[in-house]
Design an enzyme around this catalytic site. Sequence first.
Site, short mmCIF file in Angstrom:
data_model
loop_
_atom_site.label_atom_id
_atom_site.label_comp_id
_atom_site.label_asym_id
_atom_site.label_seq_id
_atom_site.Cartn_x
_atom_site.Cartn_y
_atom_site.Cartn_z
CB THR A 22 -0.92 0.01 1.25
OG1 THR A 22 -1.61 -1.23 1.29
CG2 THR A 22 -1.90 1.16 1.21
N GLY A 123 4.70 2.23 11.28
CA GLY A 123 4.46 0.96 11.98
C GLY A 123 5.62 0.57 12.87
CB SER A 152 1.47 6.59 12.13
OG SER A 152 0.85 7.57 12.94
CB CYS A 153 -1.63 7.95 8.23
SG CYS A 153 -2.34 6.57 9.16
CG ASN A 154 -4.25 8.43 12.97
OD1 ASN A 154 -5.18 9.14 12.61
ND2 ASN A 154 -4.36 7.12 13.08
NE ARG A 184 -6.83 2.21 7.55
CZ ARG A 184 -5.90 1.88 8.42
NH1 ARG A 184 -6.19 1.65 9.68
NH2 ARG A 184 -4.63 1.77 8.04
CG HIS A 209 -2.54 7.91 17.53
ND1 HIS A 209 -3.38 7.11 18.28
CD2 HIS A 209 -2.40 7.31 16.33
CE1 HIS A 209 -3.76 6.06 17.55
NE2 HIS A 209 -3.17 6.15 16.36
N GLY A 210 -0.54 10.61 20.48
CA GLY A 210 -0.06 11.86 21.09
C GLY A 210 1.44 11.79 21.37
CG HIS A 235 -7.19 7.48 10.32
ND1 HIS A 235 -7.57 6.22 10.68
CD2 HIS A 235 -5.93 7.36 9.81
CE1 HIS A 235 -6.58 5.36 10.42
NE2 HIS A 235 -5.59 6.03 9.88
CD GLN A 319 -6.97 4.98 5.32
OE1 GLN A 319 -7.60 6.01 5.55
NE2 GLN A 319 -7.49 3.99 4.59
P1 NAD Z 1 1.25 -3.65 3.21
O1 NAD Z 1 0.98 -4.90 3.92
O2 NAD Z 1 0.24 -3.10 2.30
O3 NAD Z 1 2.62 -3.74 2.40
C1 NAD Z 1 3.79 -4.29 2.98
C2 NAD Z 1 4.62 -4.96 1.88
O4 NAD Z 1 5.86 -5.41 2.43
C3 NAD Z 1 3.92 -6.18 1.28
O5 NAD Z 1 4.07 -6.12 -0.14
C4 NAD Z 1 4.70 -7.35 1.88
O6 NAD Z 1 4.72 -8.48 1.04
C5 NAD Z 1 6.09 -6.76 2.03
N1 NAD Z 1 6.92 -7.45 3.03
C6 NAD Z 1 6.59 -8.44 3.88
N2 NAD Z 1 7.65 -8.78 4.66
C7 NAD Z 1 8.66 -7.98 4.30
C8 NAD Z 1 10.01 -7.84 4.74
N3 NAD Z 1 10.54 -8.60 5.71
N4 NAD Z 1 10.79 -6.87 4.16
C9 NAD Z 1 10.29 -6.08 3.18
N5 NAD Z 1 9.02 -6.19 2.72
C10 NAD Z 1 8.21 -7.13 3.27
O7 NAD Z 1 1.59 -2.60 4.37
P2 NAD Z 1 1.47 -1.01 4.28
O8 NAD Z 1 0.09 -0.62 4.63
O9 NAD Z 1 2.05 -0.52 3.01
O10 NAD Z 1 2.36 -0.57 5.51
C11 NAD Z 1 3.76 -0.41 5.41
C12 NAD Z 1 4.25 0.46 6.55
O11 NAD Z 1 3.63 1.75 6.43
C13 NAD Z 1 3.89 -0.03 7.96
O12 NAD Z 1 4.90 0.37 8.84
C14 NAD Z 1 2.61 0.73 8.26
O13 NAD Z 1 2.36 0.85 9.63
C15 NAD Z 1 2.94 2.08 7.63
N6 NAD Z 1 1.77 2.90 7.27
C16 NAD Z 1 0.66 2.35 6.71
C17 NAD Z 1 -0.42 3.16 6.40
C18 NAD Z 1 -1.65 2.60 5.79
O14 NAD Z 1 -2.73 3.17 5.95
N7 NAD Z 1 -1.60 1.51 5.05
C19 NAD Z 1 -0.36 4.54 6.65
C20 NAD Z 1 0.82 5.08 7.17
C21 NAD Z 1 1.88 4.24 7.49
#
Ligand code: NAD
Length: 358
Positions: A22, A123, A152-154, A184, A209-210, A235, A319
């Site tokens: 994502t 994360g 993070s997004c928040n 969400r 978050h805070g 969110h 997000q």
């Molecule tokens: P996701 O699950 O959509 O994507 C993660 C990707 O990493 C997948 O393609 C997965 O196959 C791959 N992966 C798995 N193990 C791995 C490893 N050991 N090394 C490298 N890649 C690996 O997750 P996401 O939503 O893109 O989240 C990624 C980070 O961004 C997290 O830290 C998350 O907390 C943060 N984040 C997510 C959002 C959100 O809304 N999705 C918003 C802000 C921050």
Amino acid sequence: MSFSEGSLKQMVTRVAINGFGTIGKRVADAVDAQDDMEIVGVTKTRPSFGCELAVRKGYPLFCTFDGEEKIAAFSDAGYDCKGGLSDLLAICDVIVDCSPGKVGSENLEKYRNAGVKSIFQGGEKHALTEKSYTSSANHSENWGVDCTRVVSCNTTGLSRTLVPIYDAVKETGKISVNSVMIRRAADPGDSSKGPINAIKPVLKVPSHHGPDLMTVKPEIDITSLAVAVPTTIMHLHAITLTLPSGHGLSTEKVLEIWGNTPRVIVMNGSKTRITSTAEVMELARDIGRKWGDLHEIFVWEDGVSLQEDTLYYFQAIHQESDVIPENVDAIRAMMQTEENWKASVEKTDKAISTYYGI
Ligand code: NAD
């Protein structure tokens, strides 16, 4: 003096993306849109549709791991895999780790051993990187660092609207903030998360978050609660902020400050008929952003009220996308290619807008 092609190439930061999910696929496109950066490779753990996406975009494809069998699985599925993570680390200046939360520590070790700068996502905990980033709060503190974390997004959303208010009153005294994060339940692409028919309080109080905001702006005294609700699209934050007495602000002045803040959109809900997160997301789709993303934080003008020393407001956070341009700016801070955060933000957003069509 004319630059040789070689020296011109040196001015372009070579960026790798580890984890093309994502966040990773969005960061890749945002980086690809910049003229001072290039994508040298993205990783997938195994063959999947994400590989198809990378190939169509022309991003060299690597395996997240180094094992021969895992790499061979890509060619068996018909993909041209350029190698494992070590091969990718050998050709990049900075790697943006977009792996799922909490796998970062294993990866950080690999980046350090290869001598490559790295950016992690929200994360991961601040303790992993000991530096965190948002453009408006602490670009200069991330100048030249080897490793940081885009919050993070928040937390990014809190930083966007709180930092400019803090800056406007800091000579008068401190601000203190209570915020409720209405989160969400899952991203639209997630099929395994919930709730689908409940409102679920996060029973770890206060929520993280805070305190997380204080990793980028410790001067802001903030606490938070969080609740997960059955929606996938945004969110929403309900924020109550106490200003120091003699702050000199009014509701109009606060709106003016946010009106002049990059990556904040202020709109009147009653006049525009944009009264919920559903309509905010429709706006994002209408303006033609890829994936229907909205990198900006959305504030309802008619939901903002300053009464004596207390400021009340609501804001909506997309997000999946508010952190994306922040990763681009973090690269410039780490690589020391743009010192002024506002100049970086302008450059990033202009390129993304052109690329995304608006
Ligand atoms: P996701 O699950 O959509 O994507 C993660 C990707 O990493 C997948 O393609 C997965 O196959 C791959 N992966 C798995 N193990 C791995 C490893 N050991 N090394 C490298 N890649 C690996 O997750 P996401 O939503 O893109 O989240 C990624 C980070 O961004 C997290 O830290 C998350 O907390 C943060 N984040 C997510 C959002 C959100 O809304 N999705 C918003 C802000 C921050």
